[in-house]
Design an enzyme around this catalytic site. Sequence first.
Site, PDB file in Angstrom:
ATOM      1  N   GLU A 243       0.831  -1.219   0.000  1.00  0.00           N
ATOM      2  CA  GLU A 243       0.000   0.000   0.000  1.00  0.00           C
ATOM      3  C   GLU A 243       0.860   1.262   0.000  1.00  0.00           C
ATOM      4  O   GLU A 243       0.419   2.307  -0.458  1.00  0.00           O
ATOM      5  CB  GLU A 243      -0.924   0.033   1.227  1.00  0.00           C
ATOM      6  CG  GLU A 243      -2.218  -0.735   1.052  1.00  0.00           C
ATOM      7  CD  GLU A 243      -3.230  -0.456   2.164  1.00  0.00           C
ATOM      8  OE1 GLU A 243      -2.923   0.290   3.109  1.00  0.00           O
ATOM      9  OE2 GLU A 243      -4.325  -1.019   2.087  1.00  0.00           O
TER      10      GLU A 243
ATOM     11  N   LYS B 142     -14.101  -0.234  -3.876  1.00  0.00           N
ATOM     12  CA  LYS B 142     -15.227   0.058  -2.991  1.00  0.00           C
ATOM     13  C   LYS B 142     -16.357   0.737  -3.753  1.00  0.00           C
ATOM     14  O   LYS B 142     -17.532   0.428  -3.544  1.00  0.00           O
ATOM     15  CB  LYS B 142     -14.779   0.953  -1.832  1.00  0.00           C
ATOM     16  CG  LYS B 142     -13.860   0.249  -0.852  1.00  0.00           C
ATOM     17  CD  LYS B 142     -13.552   1.132   0.334  1.00  0.00           C
ATOM     18  CE  LYS B 142     -12.489   0.510   1.217  1.00  0.00           C
ATOM     19  NZ  LYS B 142     -11.978   1.422   2.220  1.00  0.00           N
TER      20      LYS B 142
ATOM     21  N   HIS C 146       8.863 -26.683  -0.789  1.00  0.00           N
ATOM     22  CA  HIS C 146       8.270 -27.857  -1.440  1.00  0.00           C
ATOM     23  C   HIS C 146       7.185 -27.448  -2.427  1.00  0.00           C
ATOM     24  O   HIS C 146       6.407 -28.273  -2.882  1.00  0.00           O
ATOM     25  CB  HIS C 146       7.717 -28.812  -0.373  1.00  0.00           C
ATOM     26  CG  HIS C 146       8.793 -29.311   0.555  1.00  0.00           C
ATOM     27  ND1 HIS C 146       9.347 -30.568   0.470  1.00  0.00           N
ATOM     28  CD2 HIS C 146       9.442 -28.683   1.564  1.00  0.00           C
ATOM     29  CE1 HIS C 146      10.280 -30.703   1.391  1.00  0.00           C
ATOM     30  NE2 HIS C 146      10.365 -29.570   2.076  1.00  0.00           N
TER      31      HIS C 146
HETATM   32  O1  PA5 Z   1      -4.440   0.937   5.083  1.00  0.00           O
HETATM   33  C1  PA5 Z   1      -5.609   1.210   5.040  1.00  0.00           C
HETATM   34  O2  PA5 Z   1      -6.011   2.374   5.169  1.00  0.00           O
HETATM   35  C2  PA5 Z   1      -6.660   0.147   4.882  1.00  0.00           C
HETATM   36  O3  PA5 Z   1      -6.135  -1.123   4.757  1.00  0.00           O
HETATM   37  C3  PA5 Z   1      -7.534   0.197   6.125  1.00  0.00           C
HETATM   38  O4  PA5 Z   1      -6.753  -0.084   7.244  1.00  0.00           O
HETATM   39  C4  PA5 Z   1      -8.689  -0.771   6.029  1.00  0.00           C
HETATM   40  O5  PA5 Z   1      -9.434  -0.485   4.880  1.00  0.00           O
HETATM   41  C5  PA5 Z   1      -9.585  -0.631   7.253  1.00  0.00           C
HETATM   42  O6  PA5 Z   1     -10.039   0.683   7.392  1.00  0.00           O
HETATM   43  P1  PA5 Z   1     -10.805   1.156   8.675  1.00  0.00           P
HETATM   44  O7  PA5 Z   1      -9.894   1.093   9.829  1.00  0.00           O
HETATM   45  O8  PA5 Z   1     -11.245   2.550   8.352  1.00  0.00           O
HETATM   46  O9  PA5 Z   1     -12.000   0.233   8.862  1.00  0.00           O
END
Ligand code: PA5
Length: 423
Positions: free
Chosen positions: A277, A413, A298
Site C-alpha cells: 500500500e 469500494k 516444497h
Molecule cells: O491501510 C488502510 O487504510 C486500509 O487497509 C484500512 O486499514 C482498512 O481499509 C480498514 O479501514 P478502517 O480502519 O477505516 O476500517
Amino acid sequence: MIKLDLNHAFLKENVKDYQEEVCRIDESLVQGTCKGNDFIGWLTWPQDYDREEYARIKACAKRIQDMADVLIVCGIGGSYLGPRAGIEMVNGLYPTKQIEVIYMGNTFSSTYIAQVMDYIKDKSVVVNVISKSGTTTETAIAFRILKQFMEKKYGAEASSRIIATTDKARGTLKTLADKEGYETFVIPDNIGGRFSVITPVGLLPMAAAGLDIDAFMKGLSDGSGEYGDADLDKNPAYRYAVARRILQHQGYDVELFVEYEPQMQMVAEWWKQLFGESEGKDELGILPDSACFSTDLHSLGQFVQDGKKVLFETNLYVDQPAIDVLFPNDDKNEDGMNYLAGKSIDWANKMAAKGTLMAHEETGGVPNIILTMPGMSAYDFGNMCMFFFKAIALTTLMNGSNPFNQPGVEVYKKNMFKLLGKE
Ligand code: PA5
C-alpha cells in the site's frame, strides 16, 4: 536490533552513493515536509503516546482476560493485520495459556462468519471492533452480527463486553459506541491504518492476548534510535531501503519476504500491506510476496530456484527460537533418522536456511537480503515495526511517491457499493 547482511544481494551499485539523497529525504521526514506529512505521527509516537489512554488499555486488557474465553478482534487491513501479526509471532499458533483470539470483519465469506458464530455460541466472549473510518463494509457487516449476538447472549451487560477502537470524534462507529456506552480507544488522525499497530489498534488486543506491551513500546522506542540516523553506515533500515531501490534498477520487480517460522506468516501478511500500500502507486513499486520456508520450498521453491528471474528474496531470520526441541534417539532406527538424534530442531531449521541461501544464490542466481532479529518477543516485534516503517518511508520517498496514502484501495469500494445498492 535487526541486523542486515547485503553480502548475498548482488548489488551493482554502491549503497553509499545514495547518501546525499537519503540525507535530503530523512531531513524532510524529520522536519515534516515530505509527501504525506499529515501521516507521520508514527515517527514520534514512542515519545508522544497518551499515557492515560495507555494505562486504560492495560486495565481493559486485564478486564478482558478476567471475563472472557474468547476475544473477537473485528477489523480489516490496517485495523487487523498488525495485532494478528504481533499476537501470533509472540504467542505462537497454538498457545494454551492465553485467551483465544478470533478474527472477524476481515472477509465477506458467509461460511467463515457462520462458523465463527457457531464456534463462539457457548463461550464467554468480548468483542474489540476496530475501524478508523467506522464505515468499512466487511467490518460493519460482521459487527452488526456480533452486536446482535452479544445483546441476545448478555442483555444489558453486552455494552461492557464490547470495546470500540476508532476515530476520536468522527464516523458511524464512534457515534454508535457513544450511544451504547462502549469503552472507546482512539486511532490518531496522523497515523495511517498500516502503521497503526503501535496505537490502541494493536496495543489492546496484544495486551489482552498476554503480550508485554511495555516491552513492545520499548522495542519501538529503541528502534527510533537504532534506525534514526541518516548516516547509511549507522542505519540498517535505510541501507535495506536503498538496496531495494538498487535491485529494482537491476530489473527485480518482486520481493519475496521469507520467514522460517510458521508463526510469522501473519508478519509477512502485515509486511505485504505495509509495503504494497505504501509504494504500489504511480505505476511504481516492488510487488511484495511472501513464503514460509522450508514449507514453501516444497512448492514455490521450484520457481525461486529455476523460474523467471523477476524476484529477490528478503529473508527474516530469527536468532533464538521461542522454544527449541531436541530430536530423539530411536534404538531401532528403522527410519534411518538417528544421524540427527540429540540435535536441535532449530539447528536443522538454520541448516535448511543456509542450504537454501546457497542454492538460491549460487545456482539460482537470486539476490538475497538477510535480516536477522534476535527472537520473537514483544520487544522484538516493536523493534521490527520501526525498522520496516523507516525502511518503507525512505524507499517510497526515493520513488517520489507518497508513502502514506492508498488511493487505489478506494476504487473497488465504489464498484462494490454500487452493486450492493449503497446510497
Ligand atoms: O491501510 C488502510 O487504510 C486500509 O487497509 C484500512 O486499514 C482498512 O481499509 C480498514 O479501514 P478502517 O480502519 O477505516 O476500517
